[in-house]
Every structure is written in C-alpha cells, then in structure tokens.
Design a protein around this motif. Sequence first.
Motif, PDB file in Angstrom:
ATOM      1  N   GLN A 118      -6.867  -3.304   6.930  1.00  0.00           N
ATOM      2  CA  GLN A 118      -6.798  -3.619   5.503  1.00  0.00           C
ATOM      3  C   GLN A 118      -8.191  -3.563   4.884  1.00  0.00           C
ATOM      4  O   GLN A 118      -8.389  -3.038   3.795  1.00  0.00           O
ATOM      5  CB  GLN A 118      -6.198  -5.001   5.321  1.00  0.00           C
ATOM      6  CG  GLN A 118      -5.702  -5.233   3.925  1.00  0.00           C
ATOM      7  CD  GLN A 118      -5.052  -6.597   3.806  1.00  0.00           C
ATOM      8  OE1 GLN A 118      -4.690  -7.220   4.790  1.00  0.00           O
ATOM      9  NE2 GLN A 118      -4.915  -7.066   2.587  1.00  0.00           N
TER      10      GLN A 118
ATOM     11  N   ASP B  11      -9.006  -0.068   4.282  1.00  0.00           N
ATOM     12  CA  ASP B  11      -8.348   0.458   3.084  1.00  0.00           C
ATOM     13  C   ASP B  11      -9.094   0.047   1.826  1.00  0.00           C
ATOM     14  O   ASP B  11      -9.324   0.856   0.923  1.00  0.00           O
ATOM     15  CB  ASP B  11      -6.909  -0.051   3.010  1.00  0.00           C
ATOM     16  CG  ASP B  11      -5.995   0.749   3.915  1.00  0.00           C
ATOM     17  OD1 ASP B  11      -4.837   0.391   4.034  1.00  0.00           O
ATOM     18  OD2 ASP B  11      -6.479   1.747   4.489  1.00  0.00           O
TER      19      ASP B  11
ATOM     20  N   GLU C 103     -10.769   2.494  -0.982  1.00  0.00           N
ATOM     21  CA  GLU C 103     -10.411   2.480  -2.395  1.00  0.00           C
ATOM     22  C   GLU C 103     -11.646   2.304  -3.259  1.00  0.00           C
ATOM     23  O   GLU C 103     -11.766   2.864  -4.338  1.00  0.00           O
ATOM     24  CB  GLU C 103      -9.430   1.341  -2.681  1.00  0.00           C
ATOM     25  CG  GLU C 103      -7.999   1.786  -2.534  1.00  0.00           C
ATOM     26  CD  GLU C 103      -7.049   0.611  -2.558  1.00  0.00           C
ATOM     27  OE1 GLU C 103      -7.407  -0.425  -3.132  1.00  0.00           O
ATOM     28  OE2 GLU C 103      -5.953   0.741  -1.989  1.00  0.00           O
TER      29      GLU C 103
ATOM     30  N   LYS D  69       0.850  -1.194   0.000  1.00  0.00           N
ATOM     31  CA  LYS D  69       0.000   0.000   0.000  1.00  0.00           C
ATOM     32  C   LYS D  69       0.887   1.246   0.000  1.00  0.00           C
ATOM     33  O   LYS D  69       1.874   1.292   0.738  1.00  0.00           O
ATOM     34  CB  LYS D  69      -0.873   0.000   1.246  1.00  0.00           C
ATOM     35  CG  LYS D  69      -1.787  -1.200   1.325  1.00  0.00           C
ATOM     36  CD  LYS D  69      -3.181  -0.850   0.899  1.00  0.00           C
ATOM     37  CE  LYS D  69      -4.084  -2.054   0.906  1.00  0.00           C
ATOM     38  NZ  LYS D  69      -3.840  -2.962  -0.220  1.00  0.00           N
TER      39      LYS D  69
END
Lengths: 489, 220
Positions: free
Chosen positions: B210, B213, B217, A104
């Motif tokens: 995660q 994230d 996105e 990331k």
Amino acid sequence: MTAFLHLLPFAPIDALLAVPGAAALILALISSYKLGARLNMLASGITFLFALTLLFERPDPAVGFLFVDDLNIVFIVLGTFVGFTTSIFSASYIGHEIEIGRLKPGYIRFYHGMYQALSLSMNLGLTANNVGLMWVAVELATLTTVLMVGLYRTQAALEAAWKYFILGSVGIALALFGTILIYMAARPVIGEGHDAMVWTTLVAHAAAFSPELLNVAFVFLMLGYGTKVGLAPLHAWLPDAHAEGPTPISAVLSGLLLNVALYALLRFKMLLAANPFAVAPGPLLVTLGLVSLIFAGFMLYLRRDIKRLFAYSSIEHMGLIAFAFGMGGPLANFAGLLHMTMHSLTKSAIFFAVGQVAQVKGTQKIADIRGLTESHPTLGWSLVVGVAAIAGLPPMGIFMSEFLLVSSTFARQPLLAVPLVFGLLIASGALVWRLTGIAFGKPSPSVVDAGKRPSMLPLIIHLILVLIAGLYLPGPLVAWFQNVARMLG
Amino acid sequence: MERFSLDAAHLLAGGMVLVSFMMLYQNRILGLLNVFAAHAVVLSLSVAWQAYIQAAPHLYVTAAIALILKAIIIPVALHHMVVRLGVHRDIETVGGIGPTMLMGIGLVALSMVVMLPAAAEADPIAREDLALALSVILLGLLMMVTRQNAISQIVGFMSLENGLVLAATGARGMPLVVEISVAFSVLVAFIVIGVFLFRIRERFDTIDTQALDDFREGRE
C-alpha cells in the motif's frame, strides 16, 4: 422451452458451473471497471437463466457428479437470483468505492474474478451429488470469501479476514472428519469407491448403516458446517466478516453462503432421518437454533456498527431456520423453507440499502446516521420497509413464516414456543428501536450529494417479492414447498 | 503378514499421536517447527504404508505431498520467516504445560471411548486408525486453543490436518483422497502466506504494498 434446451450442445446444469468459471477467467483479465461490471452482471444473469431452465427439465441423476432434486433447486434458483441482483448492485457500489479511493483500481480484476469464482463454488456445493465434492466446494467458497473480506486491505479488514479464515478452516476440518466417517459407515453396505459418497445412493441405503458411526459423524458435521451457518456459539467470524468486507459481499454472505452450509446440514439430517436407529438430529438443531436466536437478540442491543447490527440479525434468522428444520414435520419444515427464502431476499435488500447509506453518510456508525427518511427519502423508506420486514412485522413475508413457525410450535411443543417467542420479541424490539434512530429525526450531514445515485432496482425488486409473498403465495409454489417439506421429514 | 501389516499401521499412527504430544510441550518456535516436520514425516510413512497394504498406488501421491510440502517446504519457509522477523522467543502457553498434557491425555482417552465402539463394524485397521486420527485432530485443536502466537496456532492447524489425512487414507478405498489432500494443501499455503502478510503488517505498521501504491500515485 424444453425443445429449445435440447438444441444446446451442453446440459444446463453444467452451464451453472461453466458460465461462472469462464467468466471468472475472463474477468480476471479485464481491468476496466465499467466493462468488468457489465460482464459480471451478464454472466450472473445467464447463470440465473440456466438455473431457471432446471425448473422445466432435470438431468438424469445417474449420470455425472451433479444432480438436481426438489430440495436443492430451491437453493439454486434463489442463490443465482440473489447473485444476479447483487451483481447489479455491486456495479454501482464498487464504482463509487473506486471514485472515493477506498478501493484501488488494481483490485477490480481480482474482485470480479473472485465474485464469479464464489458463484461457481456455491453452485457446485448445491448441485454436487457427492459428499466429498460438496466439501471441496464449501472449502473453495470459504477461501474466495476470505479473500473478498480482506479486499480493502485495512487493518480491520485483514483482521476480520484472518479470524474468518482460522475459524472457517477449523469448521471445514471438522466437517471433513464427519464426511470421512459417513464414508466409513457407508462402505460395508455399499462397497468401496465413489458410490459410497454419492448422495442418492447414500440416502437409499442409509437404513443399513451403522447408527453409532452416523451419530458421531453428525456431531462433527453439525459443528463443522454449523460454523459456516453461523450458529452460536460458533458464530464469532460472522459479524467481523460482514462489517469489514465490501457490502455486496456482505449481501452474498448472508443471502447465499449461509444457505449453502445450511443445505449441507439438511442433506446430512435427511441421511440420519433415513436410519431408524440413529439419534434424532432434530433436538441438536433446535438447541443450537434457540441459543443463536436468543443470544443474537440480546447482542443486537449492543451494536454500534450498522453492518454488524444486520450481521447479528443474520445469526438470529439462521437460528430460527435451524430451529424450524430441527422441529421437523410438514408445517415447521414449510415455515423453515419459506423463512430461508424470505430471509435471503430481505437481508440482501437491507445490505443493498445499508451499503448506500454508508456511502452517502460516509460512516458505518449507527450513532452518526440519523434522519435518513428526511435527507434521502427513497433510500430511507426502503430501509424502513426492509427492516420492518426483517423484524417480522406484517404484512411482509417473514411475518408469515414466523407466524407459521410459532403456531406449529405452540401446537406441538408449547414449552419450546416460550423461548422462541421471547427471542423473536427481543430481536424485533432491538431492530425497531435502532431503526427509529437511523430513519427519523434531524438528519445528520451527508458526504456525497444525491446527484450520482446507485441503482435502487435490485433493492426494490427484492422488497416487492417479499411483500407479495407476505400477501399471497402462488398455489404451485405452496405445493412445491409442501412436497420438499415432506421430503425433509 | 496380515497381522504384521496391521501392527505396523497402528505403530505409525500411534507414532503420530506421540509426536503430537511432543508438540504440546515445545516452548520454542524453532523446536516446534522441527517437531512438526517430524510429524509430517511420520504421516508420510503412515500413508505410504497404507498405500502398500491397500495396493492403492494413488495414495503414494498423498504421501509424497505430505513429505515434500509439509515435512520440507513449509517448515523451512516458516523457519526463515521466524528467524528473519526475530520472533524465535519463548512461546507462552495458557495454563502451563502440565495441565495441557493432562488435557491431551484426556482427549486421547475420549477419542478411544467414542471411536472404538462406534466404528466396531468397520474393519480393524480403519477402526483403530480412526481412533488414533481423531486423537491427532483433537490434540491439534488443543494446541490451537492453548497457544496465542499466530505461528504456533498454524502449526496446530497443520497437525490437525495431518490427522484428517491419516483418517482419510485409513478409510479403505475412499475416493477423492488425493484431491482433498491437494485442496487442503492449498488452504495451508494460504495460511502461510497470510502469516507472512500479517508479520509484515505488524512490523511496518502497514502493508508495504500500500505504501508503494501511495508513493507511485504521488509521482504520477
């Protein structure tokens, strides 16, 4: 050169710590990957240049907490050089990892900051003139590498980081107990306070220390730092940490961190050697070295993951180096030093190649990587050269150091030479066997085209250096290594 | 006075060995955490006593760190974690409690046999403290080996570390003790955070950051 150095407002040895320290703070704030990678290269390059200046002028050992002598400067120059070339490799490697989304973008600040923090802790460990400070540096290096190994945040990466962390912490704890015992041994002779932990004072007075206490201390130090060196049976963290972390970190782990722990062991070995009544540390090192060599040699045949394969090869070579220093004497010590240098250069070069292989093939499984020399000739042949070097084939530098080691062992302890040669043959056979599958035959499909290729420069520089060392060692270098070999006893 | 200060130092160090044994037979995590807090309190007393008899005020800092961090903050944090994640079940031990205790006794005997003659030239406080500290270290290692649960392994590691601090403070005039104990506290803090992350992972099958994230996105 030296006149120029006097113009600087600070000592070059402090710059070894100050440059990575400042760079770590700056890089922790830069989220642009391109700028960060360039600054990382720049900082590593400057650190390397300062390390080179130490060849010309050394600081006064009586001042401050840091010192440089014939032994640690070999480690410092080698370490900062590999740190610099790895930062060049890392720039293109990490760029690709971000593109394919494996890493990331938010972690880039963390990654670069930690890279420099690792460099700082390793330089501190190598230059510290104090057993306690060296211990703190090794602990710091452990923490930073743990964080780097877990960088991808996958289940396997976190598990590898956790295992490394627990085993590394136990190792570090035992090393601390050994360090305390060294202080206890030194205190009645040198007196209380800082002096009883300073390397230069310790070695000068070691003959008067209580030998019983030194013996017990060395057992703990051997187990503690031996865990960090990756000697069998204390190696369990090493393959996981190499396989699951980012490849530049695998290169740094094998090329540098193992050497720092080895350096610590060598220092304590010198301390014991200076005391005529203490147990000889040599046989312990020889035993652990042989066990590592033969164990890793057999384990190489069972590996399915390419990074794990070369991690076991690192265990094998650290075993060889421990064996060489355990044998002692000018010739074996010389072979050990040369082997350590050659192993660092070759193994990091191999990891540079393996990182790219894993990227172009999209896998780390050995069975899925075939025919590299056909699909990617430059990369494939570089890997062939690198593996040939690490397997100890002539005319590369590792052949030379292994030859020296085997011949000196045959001359002094023919019985020990038998398992040594056996282990070497087993390990070389495994590597060459694996290599033929990876490099030749019908190519397996690639996931990325060869259009945007990472820099081959660091890889080629390392391999050329190893080749040159195999053909011809410059006279001053030989004289210097001989001097260090005598120092190690 | 000299005799008394020696006896008190040995009493406190011996108390740590005793509490280490108590940890070996705890079969519940919450009980284990309470005993660990007691271990840290005895450590803190022992370090403070060393600071007093050695007239070394900087050791009081080490004692304070031991008391605040290891006897209060870490046990409370782990306690919350254990209760919230619902893992306060019985701890499985390898080989049963009886054999583990016997092994523990063997380890204490071993450290006495090794350390007492080896450290004969050092002064008596250091000599016996060192033997007791090594006992605490080995008992901590034994606990890490015999337990399979991550939290009890960590408690084992922390008790091992307490033994190291005991050894370092017993070595009269050793420099960097405060720095080293701080460095170790950082290590322990990392371990506790690590456990926290691992527990989350086991529960949700992924690290939730995660998942966050990915979610972000998707919206961009």
